[in-house]
Structure formats: structure tokens, C-alpha cells
Design an enzyme around this catalytic site. Structure first.
Site, PDB file in Angstrom:
ATOM      1  N   ASN A  51      -5.225 -13.319  27.418  1.00  0.00           N
ATOM      2  CA  ASN A  51      -5.810 -14.598  27.811  1.00  0.00           C
ATOM      3  C   ASN A  51      -4.763 -15.683  27.551  1.00  0.00           C
ATOM      4  OD1 ASN A  51      -7.333 -16.869  28.244  1.00  0.00           O
ATOM      5  ND2 ASN A  51      -8.578 -16.651  26.375  1.00  0.00           N
ATOM      6  N   LYS A  82      -4.973 -18.694  28.249  1.00  0.00           N
ATOM      7  CA  LYS A  82      -5.601 -20.010  28.015  1.00  0.00           C
ATOM      8  C   LYS A  82      -4.854 -21.067  28.846  1.00  0.00           C
ATOM      9  CE  LYS A  82      -6.908 -18.476  23.455  1.00  0.00           C
ATOM     10  NZ  LYS A  82      -7.477 -18.803  22.156  1.00  0.00           N
ATOM     11  N   HIS A 120     -16.061 -17.218  27.004  1.00  0.00           N
ATOM     12  CA  HIS A 120     -15.102 -17.330  25.896  1.00  0.00           C
ATOM     13  C   HIS A 120     -15.589 -18.417  24.937  1.00  0.00           C
ATOM     14  CE1 HIS A 120     -11.449 -18.195  23.662  1.00  0.00           C
ATOM     15  NE2 HIS A 120     -11.046 -16.984  24.010  1.00  0.00           N
ATOM     16  N   GLU A 163     -14.185 -20.755  23.498  1.00  0.00           N
ATOM     17  CA  GLU A 163     -13.716 -22.119  23.781  1.00  0.00           C
ATOM     18  C   GLU A 163     -14.549 -22.758  24.894  1.00  0.00           C
ATOM     19  OE1 GLU A 163      -9.603 -20.977  24.179  1.00  0.00           O
ATOM     20  OE2 GLU A 163      -9.613 -20.510  22.056  1.00  0.00           O
ATOM     21  N   GLU A 167     -15.525 -11.369  19.661  1.00  0.00           N
ATOM     22  CA  GLU A 167     -14.477 -12.210  19.077  1.00  0.00           C
ATOM     23  C   GLU A 167     -15.103 -13.121  18.027  1.00  0.00           C
ATOM     24  OE1 GLU A 167     -11.034 -12.789  21.986  1.00  0.00           O
ATOM     25  OE2 GLU A 167     -12.615 -14.082  22.715  1.00  0.00           O
ATOM     26  N   GLY A 196      -7.216 -17.585  17.046  1.00  0.00           N
ATOM     27  CA  GLY A 196      -6.129 -18.544  16.892  1.00  0.00           C
ATOM     28  C   GLY A 196      -5.892 -18.997  15.460  1.00  0.00           C
ATOM     29  N   SER A 228      -6.891 -13.067  16.824  1.00  0.00           N
ATOM     30  CA  SER A 228      -5.609 -12.927  16.127  1.00  0.00           C
ATOM     31  C   SER A 228      -5.044 -11.502  16.156  1.00  0.00           C
ATOM     32  CB  SER A 228      -5.727 -13.439  14.682  1.00  0.00           C
ATOM     33  OG  SER A 228      -6.036 -14.811  14.671  1.00  0.00           O
TER      34      SER A 228
HETATM   35  C1  PEP Z   1      -8.700 -15.280  22.606  1.00  0.00           C
HETATM   36  O1  PEP Z   1      -8.252 -16.227  23.232  1.00  0.00           O
HETATM   37  O2  PEP Z   1      -9.643 -14.661  23.086  1.00  0.00           O
HETATM   38  C2  PEP Z   1      -8.102 -14.914  21.331  1.00  0.00           C
HETATM   39  C3  PEP Z   1      -8.572 -13.875  20.716  1.00  0.00           C
HETATM   40  O3  PEP Z   1      -7.068 -15.691  20.858  1.00  0.00           O
HETATM   41  P1  PEP Z   1      -6.037 -15.294  19.662  1.00  0.00           P
HETATM   42  O4  PEP Z   1      -5.576 -13.898  19.940  1.00  0.00           O
HETATM   43  O5  PEP Z   1      -4.974 -16.312  19.757  1.00  0.00           O
HETATM   44  O6  PEP Z   1      -6.813 -15.365  18.378  1.00  0.00           O
END
Ligand code: PEP
Length: 238
Positions: free
Chosen positions: A8, A10, A91, A93, A159, A165, A201
Site C-alpha cells: 500500500n 498510500k 483501510h 486511514e 491491521e 506506521g 509495521s
Molecule cells: C498499511 O498501510 O496498511 C500499513 C500496514 O502500514 P505500515 O506497514 O507502514 O504499518
């Protein structure tokens, strides 16, 4: 079985990054994991064109209406017309920064499936909800998947929002426990065996132990997917 290694981007990277990224994957991806890269919507066509036969292309979001006066939005059929075949839905976000509710996400899921897109549907609890993750995830699942009868084009990404992040990763014991709960919830409520990706992460240094878990059917990667070297290192870590 192949595991899904989903990226992703983003709101990162630009057109200039597409060529070297795809070239690196083409040259270095040796095993058969299923690679899906979700890029910003303006890059979908170009990414899909360059990535044909190398990896799958996904959107990060699409609207539930088919067309009309929705300035700034893109429909599922627009995503499909770019050559992309996946989209993320829900997601964290989108849920947190853009106020997307379970009801809206359910409509987005229906719209994406209707267009024949494959959907990576994200669920997860925030830090304050960690102790009651079961009720939070169950609500996201039951409301998000209401009325869905064909699950063949859907995978779920668990997640934990506190791990996205932040550099904080859930322990493998926690991942096993929560993934088993998510799978059981789908079985009990919809009678299906759901594939569940882990996200939060994930990076080359921890992906091997995460992907080794039977309950984990793949990973969704944010930050570490921006560089093809890290993304492929994760894909090859099992
Ligand atoms: C994500 O954007 O779904 C995500 C898991 O981000 P990160 O790997 O940066 O934590």
C-alpha cells in the site's frame, strides 16, 4: 499455498518511481507469492500497464456510487478500466481520517465486487479498544459484510491500528490469536473460510516469522513497500 504480499503506497511515490519498482520486481521476485501493489489512483493505468505479468495492480479506495456528481471520487468501474484488478476497502486511514463507516464500507464492498474487482477489506482495533478487540472486529465484520453471499473475491487484512506506521508490531502469539478469531467469526456468521492478511509495521526483519504462521495468509505492507528492495525482501522471506 501462495501467500498474498500486498503493498500500500498510500500517498507516496510518483510516476517516476513506477518503472524502477516494476523492473526490480521482475528481475528479483523468484518464488510464487501473489504480489499486489495498491498505488494512488492517478497512477493506476500506468502501473497496471507496466506491471502486466509481473504483479497485480490495486486501488486504495473507490466510491460506492457508479457515477455522477461526486467531485473528486472514483468509481469501481473506473478502477477496473485502468487495468487494475484489486482495491483496498476500509483501510484504517479511510475510517479514521475520512470518516468511513461500516455502512459506507459495506456499500463500497458491494460496488467493487459488482465490477469484478478483488477486494482486500481492512479491519482493526485502535489502541484503546485492544482489550475488547473481539467485539470491535465482530462489529466491523458483521456490518461490513452484511448481505454478501459470494466471498470468492475477498480477503481480509487484520491491521491493529496501533501497529500501522508506528514500528510496533503485534506479537506472533497475538497475531495467531486474533487471526483465529477473525476466521472463526467469518465461519460462524457467513459459513466461509476467510483468508486473513496481517498488516502493521511489517518489514524485512519481521516478515519471516509472521509469514510462517499458519493463520496468516499474507501481509499488507505500508512504509516498507515503498522501496522495491524491501518489498521483495518481504515477499522472499518465506
Ligand atoms: C498499511 O498501510 O496498511 C500499513 C500496514 O502500514 P505500515 O506497514 O507502514 O504499518
Amino acid at each position: 499455498m501462495d501467500k498474498i504480499i500486498a503493498a500500500n503506497w498510500k500517498m507516496n511515490n510518483t510516476f517516476a518511481d513506477i518503472k524502477p519498482f516494476v523492473k526490480y520486481i521482475k528481475k528479483n521476485q523468484k518464488n510464487k507469492n501473489n504480489l499486489v501493489v495498491c498505488v494512488p489512483s492517478v497512477m493506476l493505468s500506468e502501473f497496471a500497464k507496466q506491471a502486466k505479468g509481473v504483479c497485480e495492480t490495486g486501488a486504495q479506495n473507490c466510491y460506492f456510487e457508479a457515477k455522477g456528481a461526486y467531485t473528486g471520487e472514483i468509481s469501481a468501474s473506473m478502477v477496473k478500466s485502468t487495468g487494475a484488478n484489486y482495491t483496498l476497502v476500509g483501510h484504517s486511514e479511510r475510517r479514521q481520517l475520512f470518516g468511513e463507516t461500516n455502512e459506507m464500507l459495506n456499500k463500497k464492498l458491494v460496488a467493487a465486487l459488482k465490477e469484478g474487482l478483488k477486494v482486500i477489506f481492512c479491519i482493526g482495533e485502535v489502541l484503546e479498544e485492544k482489550s475488547k478487540y473481539k467485539s470491535v472486529l465482530k462489529k466491523q465484520i458483521v456490518e461490513g459484510f452484511a448481505g454478501i453471499t459470494d466471498f470468492s473475491n475477498i480477503v481480509v487484512a487484520y491491521e491493529p491500528v496501533w501497529a500501522i506506521g508506528t514500528g510496533k508490531v503485534a506479537t506472533t502469539a497475538d497475531i495467531k490469536k486474533v487471526h483465529a478469531f477473525v476466521k472463526q467469526t467469518f465461519k460462524e456468521n457467513f459459513g466461509v473460510d476467510m483468508l486473513v492478511l496481517y498488516g502493521g509495521s511489517v518489514k524485512p526483519s519481521n516478515s519471516k516469522e509472521i509469514l510462517a504462521l499458519d493463520e496468516v495468509d499474507g501481509v499488507l505492507i505500508g512504509g516498507a513497500s515503498l522501496k522495491a528492495e524491501d518489498y521483495i525482501a518481504i515477499a522472499q522471506s518465506r
